[in-house]
Scaffold this active site. Structure first.
Site, PDB file in Angstrom:
ATOM      1  N   LYS A 141       0.850  -1.192   0.000  1.00  0.00           N
ATOM      2  CA  LYS A 141       0.000   0.000   0.000  1.00  0.00           C
ATOM      3  C   LYS A 141       0.886   1.242   0.000  1.00  0.00           C
ATOM      4  O   LYS A 141       2.000   1.187   0.514  1.00  0.00           O
ATOM      5  CB  LYS A 141      -0.906   0.003   1.241  1.00  0.00           C
ATOM      6  CG  LYS A 141      -1.732  -1.259   1.453  1.00  0.00           C
ATOM      7  CD  LYS A 141      -2.852  -1.385   0.451  1.00  0.00           C
ATOM      8  CE  LYS A 141      -3.697  -2.635   0.760  1.00  0.00           C
ATOM      9  NZ  LYS A 141      -4.799  -2.801  -0.180  1.00  0.00           N
ATOM     10  N   HIS A 260      -6.326 -13.444  -7.933  1.00  0.00           N
ATOM     11  CA  HIS A 260      -7.193 -12.481  -7.259  1.00  0.00           C
ATOM     12  C   HIS A 260      -8.580 -12.546  -7.891  1.00  0.00           C
ATOM     13  O   HIS A 260      -8.705 -12.763  -9.096  1.00  0.00           O
ATOM     14  CB  HIS A 260      -6.627 -11.060  -7.368  1.00  0.00           C
ATOM     15  CG  HIS A 260      -7.256 -10.118  -6.389  1.00  0.00           C
ATOM     16  ND1 HIS A 260      -8.512  -9.581  -6.583  1.00  0.00           N
ATOM     17  CD2 HIS A 260      -6.827  -9.634  -5.191  1.00  0.00           C
ATOM     18  CE1 HIS A 260      -8.814  -8.802  -5.553  1.00  0.00           C
ATOM     19  NE2 HIS A 260      -7.812  -8.824  -4.694  1.00  0.00           N
TER      20      HIS A 260
END
EC number: 4.1.1.39
Length: 443
Positions: A141, A260
């Protein structure tokens, strides 16, 4: 036959028998009128059949309709063709108010036409030389905006601190602020540096998802040339054809494949319309992937415990009995198709570690993004905190302690000799995500 369980909500005035028959016909040989070419083939051999209907408890006009499809309707080894047939057109039927595919039973003969996951759980553990505990990961992040060099630095710090994997976020592909080749190079440097310092095998999920299959394969080939252990794909937005192609390449070239499920909630979140995630999970095991995100039960994303554990078993186990209490409509035999590691990711932190270890067991990946990078002392201490918490939970479990009842106490005890864990415990002691799940079991 492939067996399907549909949750059917007919329009007012449409009998459930008519709705079930319409679903079976439209997703196999039927059309809206009689055609003369029907006489040129054996419709009895090829048509789908609705063989059972049961009302849904607690719902007024909702039924589970069971449909059987002859295997000859499907191309071998093609998840794309299977879905095109079963869910391709029927969901727009005017006679139905809503329709949801709850489960599929894939027969052994059809399962054997698929390669499945590139490597599977045991081969992955052997490649990584990691046994007896869940694997630890972290999503870097902020997910967008970092330069490749700063991104690689974050990867290095997390891996050095004790994580097994770091991860590209699903929407990190090749944007102007960080082109894919630069990211791959800096992440490979971070992996090798962290491996040299820790003596452990490390990996970063390099997202190979791209706008074309050719570009996706180019990225996977470059990852292989760098010698990294794992690549990543967004299998729903990328598509099953691309995913199966990448899975075949990964098996042939010794790469693990992380999957994902970006876009899944568009398809699976509504209880009365769409496709349940357990179907998407089965399809992924057939198409190919070594990891897939499966929800956390305890974090920020949707997922009731019994339902989640139902499809986690469908991902990992070789033979799964029918169990309606966990949403499993059919017994499934995978005939030794390799298993897939479920990935728990989304809003989790060190206080969740006992519950995650107890819920998912050893064969899983526990992935902390904000729960690593949000540590007040930095990325590496955040990774240390998670590794210490995990090792403490595994040791306590192996000693016979009850993680469900004693989890908080286990974390507190471990934090006494780990200042990094103590700091993490203080930061996230009040963070909870207590919302009612949208998708629940029928009572």
């Amino acid at each position: 036959d492939i067996l399907a369980a549909f949750r059917v909500t007919p329009q007012p005035g449409v009998p459930p028998e008519e709705a079930g028959a319409a679903v079976a016909a439209e997703s196999s040989t039927g059309t809206w009128t009689t055609v003369w070419t029907d006489g040129l083939t054996s419709l009895d051999r090829y048509k789908g059949r609705c063989y059972d209907i049961e009302p849904v408890p607690g719902e007024d006009n909702q039924y589970i309709c069971y449909v059987a499809y002859p295997l000859d309707l499907f191309e071998e080894g093609s998840v794309t063709n299977m879905f095109t047939s079963i869910v391709g057109n029927v969901f727009g039927f005017k006679a139905l108010r809503a329709l949801r595919l709850e489960d599929l039973r894939i027969p052994v003969a059809y399962v054997k036409t698929f390669q499945g996951p590139p490597h599977g759980i045991q081969v992955e553990r052997d490649k990584l030389n990691k046994y007896g505990r869940p694997l630890l990961g972290c999503t870097i992040k902020p997910k967008l905006g970092l330069s490749a060099k700063n991104y690689g630095r974050a990867v290095y710090e997390c891996l050095r601190g004790g994580l097994d994997f770091t991860k590209d976020d699903e929407n990190v592909n090749s944007q102007p602020f960080m082109r894919w080749r630069d990211r791959f190079l800096f992440c490979a440097e971070a992996i090798y540096k962290a491996q040299a310092e820790t003596g452990e095998i490390k990996g970063h999920y390099l997202n190979a998802t791209a706008g074309t299959c050719e570009e996706m394969m180019k990225r996977a080939i470059f990852a292989r040339e760098l010698g990294v252990p794992i690549v990543m794909h967004d299998y729903l937005t990328g598509g099953f054809t691309a995913n199966t192609s990448l899975a075949h390449y990964c098996r042939d070239n010794g790469l693990l494949l992380h999957i994902h499920r970006a876009m899944h909630a568009v398809i699976d979140r509504q209880k009365n319309h769409g496709i349940h995630f357990r179907v998407l999970a089965k399809a992924l095991r057939m198409s190919g992937g070594d990891h897939i995100h499966s929800g956390t039960v305890v974090g920020k994303l949707e997922g009731e415990r019994d339902i989640t554990l139902g499809f986690v078993d469908l991902l990992r186990d070789d033979y799964i009995e029918k169990d309606r209490s966990r949403g499993i409509y059919f017994t499934q035999d995978w005939v030794s198709l390799p298993g897939v590691l479920p990935v728990a990711s989304g809003g989790i932190h060190v206080w969740h570690m006992p519950a995650l270890t107890e819920i998912f067991g050893d064969d899983s990946v526990l992935q902390f993004g904000g729960g690593t990078l949000g540590h007040p002392w930095g990325n590496a201490p955040g990774a240390v905190a998670n590794r210490v918490a995990l090792e403490a939970c595994v040791q306590a479990r192996n000693e016979g302690r009850d993680l469900a009842r004693e989890g908080n106490e286990i974390i507190r005890e471990a934090s006494k000799w780990s200042p990094e864990l103590a700091a993490a415990c203080e930061v996230w002691k009040e963070i909870k995500f207590e919302f009612q799940a949208m998708d629940t079991l029928d009572k």
